[in-house]
Design an enzyme around this catalytic site. Structure first.
Site: not given
Ligand code: 3PG
Ligand code: MG
Length: 416
Positions: A217, A397, A56, A374
């Site tokens: 997540k 996301g 990134r 990422g």
């Molecule tokens: C990510 O890595 O998905 C972005 O940087 C956004 O981060 P977040 O999911 O914590 O909003």
């Molecule tokens: Mg995210």
């Protein structure tokens, strides 16, 4: 001008037609002597306190070089992780500022707050071409609340706003959305490249098309999964996210990471998939261990034979074979999220095998492969195939929401 949301040729559009949003790029913009607030996404993977992947940072650097080279005073805004509106020392952006300096081979300053005297003084001290990274915007509750007062405080630091953070454009936060309404706003080169590449790759996807979604997540992705069902022919679920589905089906996942409160939601998604004719692939076997640690003795078990004291840490070989067989029939693959705990061998085996099979099919010309996120980028690099995918996005996301056909607030605000 570029074109954002493609006219995606999906079978069952979940929403009304996607409207192309025009945006302004840096072409022809004069920034000499101007204070440019650049929203970057320096939310890079960190493991044991060390940055494990610079992608990134590397991919935003051309925009920074261009702005600085044209004499702008570059003020970088970013979040890192989820500090929930409070300063959390371990979530400081200081290490990312240092890493950016190394990537750019030049001095990158750092200010200990993104608003107030520390930010104001740092900005006032900038000469033309200088670069400063301001501390984590999420240290203030106003960031995620998209508080107009906080947006105004940020906007007061600059003359022009450039958003180069496609990967966080799905968040309507002060630094990604609110601020765009307060200053002349432009898309940076990475934002532009991401939108152009994704449109080109996915505007009219060749079918069958599969989405492979993994990672940890869980709660943030369940909604996405529900929406993807109407868009793709096959949905494969791996990583810790799969545990919630497996447990929801009444199987024991032992001590694995899962979200019990989402069982009903997971079952709903499976039902909805069946009704929509979307094939869902869940792991049929797993690699387990008592804990996530290098050197532990892994066990390969059928998915209904996980013992109470172990954790699922990777998909098993039969699941890998199922996915590989499916790949051979696919024309388009979108992938977000590792399939196992790939940072800790041997739990990288499933992710590596799938990544290599997808890369091979892409190189053979049978598969259009687009990956994002990422951790996914790190996983592809780890598997040694990052160059062999059709396109690799820095977004996770945001990439999935874009794929769903949703309007991304950070992108939409640039068109305002
Ligand atoms: C990510 O890595 O998905 C972005 O940087 C956004 O981060 P977040 O999911 O914590 O909003
Ligand atoms: Mg995210």
């Amino acid at each position: 001008m570029g074109l954002l949301q493609p006219d995606v040729g999906y079978r069952r559009p979940a929403r009304s037609a996607v409207i192309p949003v025009p945006f302004r790029t840096l072409d022809g913009l004069s920034v000499a002597g101007k204070r440019v607030l650049l929203r970057a996404d320096l939310n890079v993977p960190v493991h044991d306190g060390k940055i494990t992947d610079l992608t990134r940072i590397e991919r935003v650097s051309p925009t920074i070089r261009e702005l600085s080279g044209k004499g702008a005073r570059v003020i970088i805004l970013s979040h890192f992780d989820r500090p929930k509106g409070k300063p959390v020392p371990s979530m400081s952006l200081a290490p990312m500022a240092a890493a950016l300096g190394e990537v750019l081979h030049r001095r990158v300053r750092f200010a200990e707050d993104c608003i107030g005297p520390p930010a104001e003084q740092a900005v006032a001290a900038l000469g033309d071409g200088d670069i400063v990274v301001l501390e984590n915007t999420r240290f203030h509750p106003g960031e995620e609340e998209n508080d107009p007062a906080f947006s105004r405080q940020l906007a007061a630091l600059g003359d022009i706003y450039v958003n180069d953070a496609f990967s966080v454009a799905h968040r309507a936060h002060a630094s990604t959305q609110g601020i765009a309404h307060l200053l002349p706003s432009y898309a940076g080169r990475l934002m532009q490249a991401e939108l152009e590449a994704l449109s080109a790759a996915l505007a009219t996807p060749r079918r069958p098309m599969a989405a492979v979604v993994g990672g940890i997540k869980i709660s943030t992705k369940l909604d996405l999964l529900g929406n993807l069902i109407g868009r793709v022919d096959v949905l494969a679920i791996g990583g810790a996210m799969a545990n919630t589905f497996i447990a929801a089906q009444g199987k024991s996942v032992g001590r694995s990471v899962q979200e019990t409160e989402l069982h009903a939601r997971a079952l709903e998604i499976l039902k909805k998939a069946e009704a929509a004719g979307c094939t869902v692939i869940l792991p049929v076997d797993a690699v387990t261990a008592p804990e996530l640690k290098e050197g532990v003795q892994p066990r390969i078990v059928a998915i209904d034979s996980v013992s109470p004291d172990e954790m699922i840490l990777d998909i098993g070989p039969r699941t890998v074979a199922t996915l590989e067989a499916r790949l051979a029939t696919l024309k388009t693959l979108v992938w977000n999220g590792p399939l196992g705990a790939f940072e800790t061998p041997p739990f990288d085996a499933g992710t590596n095998a799938f990544a290599r099979a997808a890369a091979a099919a892409t190189q053979a010309g049978t598969l259009h492969s687009v990956a994002g996120g990422g951790d996914t980028v790190s996983a592809l690099r780890h598997a040694g195939v990052i160059e062999q995918f059709t396109y690799v996005s820095t977004a996770g996301g945001a990439f999935l929401e874009w794929l769903e056909g949703k309007t991304l607030p950070g992108v939409a605000a640039l068109g305002a």
